[in-house]
Write a protein that holds these residues in place. Structure first.
Motif, PDB file in Angstrom:
ATOM      1  N   ILE A   1      15.291  34.926  23.338  1.00  0.00           N
ATOM      2  CA  ILE A   1      15.897  35.149  22.452  1.00  0.00           C
ATOM      3  C   ILE A   1      17.294  35.334  22.338  1.00  0.00           C
ATOM      4  N   ALA A   2      17.852  35.150  23.039  1.00  0.00           N
ATOM      5  CA  ALA A   2      19.770  34.643  22.965  1.00  0.00           C
ATOM      6  C   ALA A   2      19.505  33.552  22.295  1.00  0.00           C
ATOM      7  N   PHE A   3      19.150  32.147  22.581  1.00  0.00           N
ATOM      8  CA  PHE A   3      19.755  31.446  21.919  1.00  0.00           C
ATOM      9  C   PHE A   3      18.578  31.386  20.804  1.00  0.00           C
ATOM     10  N   ALA A   4      17.132  31.859  20.709  1.00  0.00           N
ATOM     11  CA  ALA A   4      16.457  31.567  19.183  1.00  0.00           C
ATOM     12  C   ALA A   4      17.318  32.581  17.852  1.00  0.00           C
ATOM     13  N   GLU A   5      18.668  33.532  18.497  1.00  0.00           N
ATOM     14  CA  GLU A   5      19.222  34.764  17.612  1.00  0.00           C
ATOM     15  C   GLU A   5      20.689  33.502  17.015  1.00  0.00           C
ATOM     16  N   ALA A   6      20.728  33.062  17.854  1.00  0.00           N
ATOM     17  CA  ALA A   6      21.453  31.853  18.105  1.00  0.00           C
ATOM     18  C   ALA A   6      22.150  31.160  16.643  1.00  0.00           C
ATOM     19  N   GLY A   7      20.624  30.505  16.786  1.00  0.00           N
ATOM     20  CA  GLY A   7      19.830  29.762  15.443  1.00  0.00           C
ATOM     21  C   GLY A   7      18.917  28.436  16.228  1.00  0.00           C
ATOM     22  N   ALA A   8      19.434  28.449  17.740  1.00  0.00           N
ATOM     23  CA  ALA A   8      18.436  27.634  18.202  1.00  0.00           C
ATOM     24  C   ALA A   8      16.835  27.375  18.101  1.00  0.00           C
ATOM     25  N   HIS A   9      16.037  26.185  17.995  1.00  0.00           N
ATOM     26  CA  HIS A   9      14.826  26.384  18.499  1.00  0.00           C
ATOM     27  C   HIS A   9      14.509  26.335  19.864  1.00  0.00           C
ATOM     28  N   VAL A  10      13.981  27.686  19.867  1.00  0.00           N
ATOM     29  CA  VAL A  10      13.880  27.119  22.275  1.00  0.00           C
ATOM     30  C   VAL A  10      12.243  26.833  22.505  1.00  0.00           C
ATOM     31  N   LEU A  11      11.661  25.835  22.568  1.00  0.00           N
ATOM     32  CA  LEU A  11      11.073  25.568  23.585  1.00  0.00           C
ATOM     33  C   LEU A  11      10.432  26.958  24.910  1.00  0.00           C
ATOM     34  N   GLY A  12      10.391  27.813  25.311  1.00  0.00           N
ATOM     35  CA  GLY A  12      10.204  28.428  26.521  1.00  0.00           C
ATOM     36  C   GLY A  12       8.805  27.863  26.810  1.00  0.00           C
ATOM     37  N   ILE A  13       9.402  27.768  28.676  1.00  0.00           N
ATOM     38  CA  ILE A  13       7.875  27.272  29.770  1.00  0.00           C
ATOM     39  C   ILE A  13       8.350  28.713  30.459  1.00  0.00           C
ATOM     40  N   GLY A  14       6.795  29.023  30.276  1.00  0.00           N
ATOM     41  CA  GLY A  14       6.378  29.731  32.024  1.00  0.00           C
ATOM     42  C   GLY A  14       4.681  29.029  32.516  1.00  0.00           C
ATOM     43  N   ARG A  15       4.580  30.011  33.482  1.00  0.00           N
ATOM     44  CA  ARG A  15       3.580  29.711  34.179  1.00  0.00           C
ATOM     45  C   ARG A  15       2.469  30.227  33.657  1.00  0.00           C
ATOM     46  N   ARG A  16       2.569  31.618  33.038  1.00  0.00           N
ATOM     47  CA  ARG A  16       1.702  32.357  32.807  1.00  0.00           C
ATOM     48  C   ARG A  16       1.248  33.077  31.044  1.00  0.00           C
ATOM     49  N   GLU A  17       0.317  32.332  30.134  1.00  0.00           N
ATOM     50  CA  GLU A  17       0.557  32.319  28.535  1.00  0.00           C
ATOM     51  C   GLU A  17       0.550  34.101  27.452  1.00  0.00           C
ATOM     52  N   GLU A  18      -0.287  34.938  28.545  1.00  0.00           N
ATOM     53  CA  GLU A  18       0.232  36.001  27.381  1.00  0.00           C
ATOM     54  C   GLU A  18       1.045  35.971  27.894  1.00  0.00           C
ATOM     55  N   PRO A  19       2.213  36.365  28.344  1.00  0.00           N
ATOM     56  CA  PRO A  19       3.750  36.918  28.297  1.00  0.00           C
ATOM     57  C   PRO A  19       4.819  35.909  27.893  1.00  0.00           C
ATOM     58  N   LEU A  20       3.950  34.583  28.092  1.00  0.00           N
ATOM     59  CA  LEU A  20       4.653  34.103  27.083  1.00  0.00           C
ATOM     60  C   LEU A  20       4.754  34.015  25.848  1.00  0.00           C
ATOM     61  N   LYS A  21       3.521  34.077  24.997  1.00  0.00           N
ATOM     62  CA  LYS A  21       2.887  34.640  24.015  1.00  0.00           C
ATOM     63  C   LYS A  21       3.868  36.296  23.510  1.00  0.00           C
ATOM     64  N   GLU A  22       4.124  36.530  24.474  1.00  0.00           N
ATOM     65  CA  GLU A  22       4.859  37.807  24.292  1.00  0.00           C
ATOM     66  C   GLU A  22       6.583  37.737  23.791  1.00  0.00           C
ATOM     67  N   THR A  23       6.848  36.503  25.065  1.00  0.00           N
ATOM     68  CA  THR A  23       8.150  36.198  24.271  1.00  0.00           C
ATOM     69  C   THR A  23       8.802  35.553  22.779  1.00  0.00           C
ATOM     70  N   ALA A  24       7.259  34.564  22.155  1.00  0.00           N
ATOM     71  CA  ALA A  24       7.250  33.673  21.216  1.00  0.00           C
ATOM     72  C   ALA A  24       7.027  34.934  20.129  1.00  0.00           C
ATOM     73  N   ALA A  25       6.305  35.916  19.882  1.00  0.00           N
ATOM     74  CA  ALA A  25       6.489  36.889  19.182  1.00  0.00           C
ATOM     75  C   ALA A  25       7.657  37.369  18.298  1.00  0.00           C
ATOM     76  N   ALA A  26       8.828  37.546  19.842  1.00  0.00           N
ATOM     77  CA  ALA A  26      10.169  37.985  19.752  1.00  0.00           C
ATOM     78  C   ALA A  26      10.924  37.315  19.065  1.00  0.00           C
ATOM     79  N   HIS A  27      10.320  36.244  18.217  1.00  0.00           N
ATOM     80  CA  HIS A  27      11.359  35.340  17.463  1.00  0.00           C
ATOM     81  C   HIS A  27      10.800  34.445  16.685  1.00  0.00           C
ATOM     82  N   ALA A  28      11.086  34.041  15.661  1.00  0.00           N
ATOM     83  CA  ALA A  28      10.251  33.173  14.805  1.00  0.00           C
ATOM     84  C   ALA A  28      10.625  31.600  14.961  1.00  0.00           C
ATOM     85  N   ASN A  29      12.081  31.562  16.002  1.00  0.00           N
ATOM     86  CA  ASN A  29      12.842  30.383  15.813  1.00  0.00           C
ATOM     87  C   ASN A  29      11.674  30.126  17.862  1.00  0.00           C
ATOM     88  N   ILE A  30      10.668  30.213  18.646  1.00  0.00           N
ATOM     89  CA  ILE A  30      10.685  30.493  19.595  1.00  0.00           C
ATOM     90  C   ILE A  30       9.315  29.595  19.691  1.00  0.00           C
TER      91      ILE A  30
END
Length: 255
Positions: free
Chosen positions: A30-59
Motif C-alpha cells: 500500500i505504501a509503494f502504491a500510494e507513493a506512485g509505484a506499480h506493485v506486484l504483491g506475491i503471497g501464498r493465499r489468494e483471498e488475503p492477496l485480493k484484500e491487499t489488491a483492493a486497497a489501491h488501484a496500483n496493486i
C-alpha cells in the motif's frame, strides 16, 4: 498516509513485494502504491492477496509459493511483463519458528531456511538483470533477532542473521553497478505471523504483552510503521545509503 513530496520519485516505478497478503508486506504494498509505484504483491493465499489488491488501484497480485521450483523466475518475469521494468524488490516473506534446540525438527529447519534465506536469494538473482537496468534497489526484511540472541528461536534468528549478511555482501558486490541493497530489521510487530507459527491467539497476545514490557518505548509497532521504513530505504533520493541494517524496534536491541 505515507506520501510526501519526495515520494514523487516512485511514480511509474515497479515494486515486487513478497508476503503481501498481510502484515508488513500488505502495508508495504500500500505504501509503494500510494507513493506512485506499480506493485506486484506475491503471497501464498489468494483471498488475503485480493484484500491487499483492493486497497489501491496500483496493486496487482500473484498467488504462489515463492519456495516452489521456478517461482522466483516466474514472479520477476510476471512483474516485467506487466510493466516493462523492475525497480524495487522487497524480500519480506518469511516465517518464524518457535523451536528450542531440544525439540528441533529437520523439516522445520529446512522449510524455514527455504523461505527466509533461499527464496530471497533466488528472487534477487532473477531480479538483478532488471535492477541493473533501472539502478534499482533491494530491501530485505530481517528482525532485531537477526543480530541479538533468541532463546527458543535460534534457527529463526540464524536465518535472519543470514539475511543481514546477504544484505551487506550484495551491497558491496553491486555498489559499482548502482544497485543498492538495504535491510529493515523490525522488532516485535503486531501482525498475524505468530498465529501462522502455530501460537494460539491467547499465546500471541501474551507474547506481545511481554514484549511491550521489555521494549524501552513500551510500544509494539504496527505494520504501517515498518512499511514507512521499507519505503524510505527504497527511496531513490537516498542513493548514498547501501549495505545498511535499519533496526526499528523501539530500542529493544539496546538492552
Amino acid at each position: 498516509m505515507y506520501v510526501n513530496s519526495a515520494d514523487q520519485a516512485f511514480s511509474d516505478h515497479v515494486a515486487l513485494i513478497t508476503g503481501a497478503g498481510s502484515g508488513i508486506g500488505r502495508a508495504a504494498a500500500i505504501a509503494f502504491a500510494e507513493a506512485g509505484a506499480h506493485v506486484l504483491g506475491i503471497g501464498r493465499r489468494e483471498e488475503p492477496l485480493k484484500e491487499t489488491a483492493a486497497a489501491h488501484a496500483n496493486i496487482e497480485v500473484l498467488a504462489m509459493d515463492i519456495t516452489d521450483d521456478g517461482a522466483p523466475a516466474k514472479a520477476v518475469s510476471d512483474a516485467v511483463r506487466r510493466w516493462g521494468r523492475l525497480d524495487y524488490l522487497v524480500n519480506n516473506a518469511g516465517a518464524t519458528a518457535v523451536m528450542p534446540l531440544a525439540e528441533s525438527e529437520q523439516q522445520v529447519i529446512v522449510d524455514l531456511l527455504a523461505l527466509n534465506v533461499v527464496a530471497p536469494s533466488l528472487l534477487a538473482h532473477e531480479a538483478l538483470p532488471h535492477l541493473r537496468e533501472t539502478k534499482g534497489t533491494i530491501v530485505n526484511v530481517s528482525s532485531t533477532y537477526g543480530h541479538r540472541p533468541m532463546a527458543g528461536g535460534a534457527h529463526y534468528a540464524a536465518s535472519k542473521a543470514a539475511v543481514e549478511q546477504l544484505t551487506r555482501s550484495w551491497a558491496l558486490e553491486l555498489a559499482g553497478e548502482g544497485v543498492r541493497v538495504n535491510c529493515v530489521a523490525p522488532g516485535p510487530t503486531q501482525t498475524d505471523v505468530m498465529l501462522h507459527a502455530g501460537l494460539t491467539q491467547e499465546a500471541s497476545n501474551e507474547m506481545y504483552a511481554y514484549e511491550r514490557d521489555r521494549i524501552p518505548t513500551h510500544h509494539v509497532a504496527g505494520a504501517e510503521e515498518m512499511a514507512h521504513w521499507v519505503l524510505r530505504m527504497a527511496e531513490p533520493t537516498g542513493r548514498h545509503a547501501t549495505g545498511q541494517i535499519i533496526t526499528v524496534d523501539g530500542g529493544l536491541e539496546l538492552i
